[in-house]
Design a protein around this motif. Structure first.
Motif, PDB file in Angstrom:
ATOM      1  N   LEU A  64      -1.526   8.498  -8.876  1.00  0.00           N
ATOM      2  CA  LEU A  64      -0.482   9.502  -9.021  1.00  0.00           C
ATOM      3  C   LEU A  64      -0.034   9.903  -7.623  1.00  0.00           C
ATOM      4  O   LEU A  64      -0.840   9.918  -6.690  1.00  0.00           O
ATOM      5  CB  LEU A  64      -1.015  10.725  -9.774  1.00  0.00           C
ATOM      6  CG  LEU A  64      -1.765  10.427 -11.079  1.00  0.00           C
ATOM      7  CD1 LEU A  64      -2.381  11.706 -11.655  1.00  0.00           C
ATOM      8  CD2 LEU A  64      -0.832   9.782 -12.106  1.00  0.00           C
ATOM      9  N   VAL A  78       6.242   3.012  -7.370  1.00  0.00           N
ATOM     10  CA  VAL A  78       6.218   2.873  -8.836  1.00  0.00           C
ATOM     11  C   VAL A  78       6.790   1.522  -9.243  1.00  0.00           C
ATOM     12  O   VAL A  78       6.255   0.826 -10.109  1.00  0.00           O
ATOM     13  CB  VAL A  78       7.001   4.020  -9.503  1.00  0.00           C
ATOM     14  CG1 VAL A  78       7.183   3.745 -10.993  1.00  0.00           C
ATOM     15  CG2 VAL A  78       6.288   5.352  -9.311  1.00  0.00           C
ATOM     16  N   ASP A 132       1.400   4.950 -10.709  1.00  0.00           N
ATOM     17  CA  ASP A 132       1.636   5.032 -12.156  1.00  0.00           C
ATOM     18  C   ASP A 132       2.623   6.120 -12.530  1.00  0.00           C
ATOM     19  O   ASP A 132       3.410   5.955 -13.461  1.00  0.00           O
ATOM     20  CB  ASP A 132       0.299   5.277 -12.879  1.00  0.00           C
ATOM     21  CG  ASP A 132      -0.650   4.104 -12.755  1.00  0.00           C
ATOM     22  OD1 ASP A 132      -0.325   3.028 -13.277  1.00  0.00           O
ATOM     23  OD2 ASP A 132      -1.709   4.261 -12.125  1.00  0.00           O
ATOM     24  N   GLN A 133       2.582   7.254 -11.828  1.00  0.00           N
ATOM     25  CA  GLN A 133       3.478   8.359 -12.184  1.00  0.00           C
ATOM     26  C   GLN A 133       3.702   9.235 -10.965  1.00  0.00           C
ATOM     27  O   GLN A 133       2.794   9.431 -10.150  1.00  0.00           O
ATOM     28  CB  GLN A 133       2.901   9.177 -13.340  1.00  0.00           C
ATOM     29  CG  GLN A 133       3.884  10.140 -13.969  1.00  0.00           C
ATOM     30  CD  GLN A 133       3.362  10.768 -15.263  1.00  0.00           C
ATOM     31  OE1 GLN A 133       2.278  10.413 -15.736  1.00  0.00           O
ATOM     32  NE2 GLN A 133       4.103  11.697 -15.816  1.00  0.00           N
TER      33      GLN A 133
END
Length: 281
Positions: free
Chosen positions: A132, A182, A188-189
């Motif tokens: 993240l 990303v 991932d986020q």
């Protein structure tokens, strides 16, 4: 409530069965000096051996994830006696052993990247299961701009983003932001800022908290063997593992599903709990 386990150079706190390891030498931009790697290795060992640990979260203090290798120590290594064993190669390989251990850790690993993750710092992120990052985070394989190579992290970067993207970043020293990270599968986020990153970590930990702790350990270990062992014998072993899980956590999980309730291992997190656990104060 959290329990302090360790102070500098890496602050490790435990909350809800999760270890939060925060790199905490802002003066060096959280460079991966030997004492930092040793402290991270101690956190990994705890996660390996303590069955109550359900996840590991990696983050950096001071608005920086990690600048990678400690360049300030490079000259000392070059000046050391290399008559018997090259100290540069030895120290480099020691970091590789740590990376192997981190990657093989049977509990989920989350890297929460706020600021820059350069060189070995990017390698740390690539060894995680979930990455993240804030939108303004920066990533780079910057070693070649110093005339050296991303040696011990290379297999983990390739595993995460593929050989083509690794070549592009490693052969140019290109720095990429959150959205580009990303796009290549590194992140991932994304979160808008540090506060939103805390909330995002809490969301993912809550998802992990819905899963059986032992089932997660068994599954992650099984996945690491896929592609490394013949399928037939591995599937034979997988059937035995499935039966073991069914007769342990599975009984509670199926009962909870039928009764429309949370399983007894369920843990939830919120942003405040994450922020407290990751605090460097």
């Amino acid at each position: 409530m959290t329990e302090p386990l360790q102070t500098e150079p890496v602050i490790v706190r435990r909350a809800g069965g999760v270890l939060f390891a925060t790199l905490n030498i802002p003066a060096t931009r959280n460079a991966l000096a030997p004492e930092v790697v040793a402290a991270l290795a101690a956190a990994v060992e705890q996660a390996e051996t303590d069955a109550e640990v359900r996840a590991l979260v990696l983050r950096g203090a001071g608005g920086m994830f990690s600048a990678g290798g400690n360049v300030g120590n490079f000259q000392a290594r070059l000046d050391a006696d290399a008559s018997r064993e090259d100290p540069v190669a030895t120290r480099n390989r020691q970091f590789g052993y740590f990376m192997q251990r981190l990657s093989a850790l049977p509990v989920p690993v989350i890297a929460a990247v706020d600021g820059a993750a350069m060189g070995g710092g990017m390698g740390l992120a690539c060894a995680a299961d979930i990455v993240l990052a804030t939108r303004d985070a920066r990533f780079a394989l910057s070693e070649t701009t110093l005339g050296i190579i991303a040696a011990q992290i290379a297999p983990f970067v390739v595993q995460r983003i593929g050989a083509a993207a690794t070549r592009r970043l490693g052969l140019t020293g290109e720095r990429i932001g959150g959205e580009a990270a990303v796009a290549i599968g590194l992140v991932d986020q994304l979160a808008a800022d540090s506060a939103e990153l805390d909330a995002l970590v809490a969301e993912w930990l809550t998802r992990i908290g819905r899963c059986g702790p032992n089932a997660n350990r068994v599954f992650k270990t099984l996945v690491s063997r896929c592609g490394q062992e013949p399928a037939g014998p591995l599937l034979d072993e997988a059937s035995r593992l499935f039966a073991e899980c069914m007769r342990s956590e599975g009984a509670e999980g199926v009962a909870a599903f039928r009764e429309k309730r949370d399983a007894n291992w369920t843990v939830r997190f919120d942003a405040d709990a994450v922020r407290t656990a990751q605090s460097s104060r």
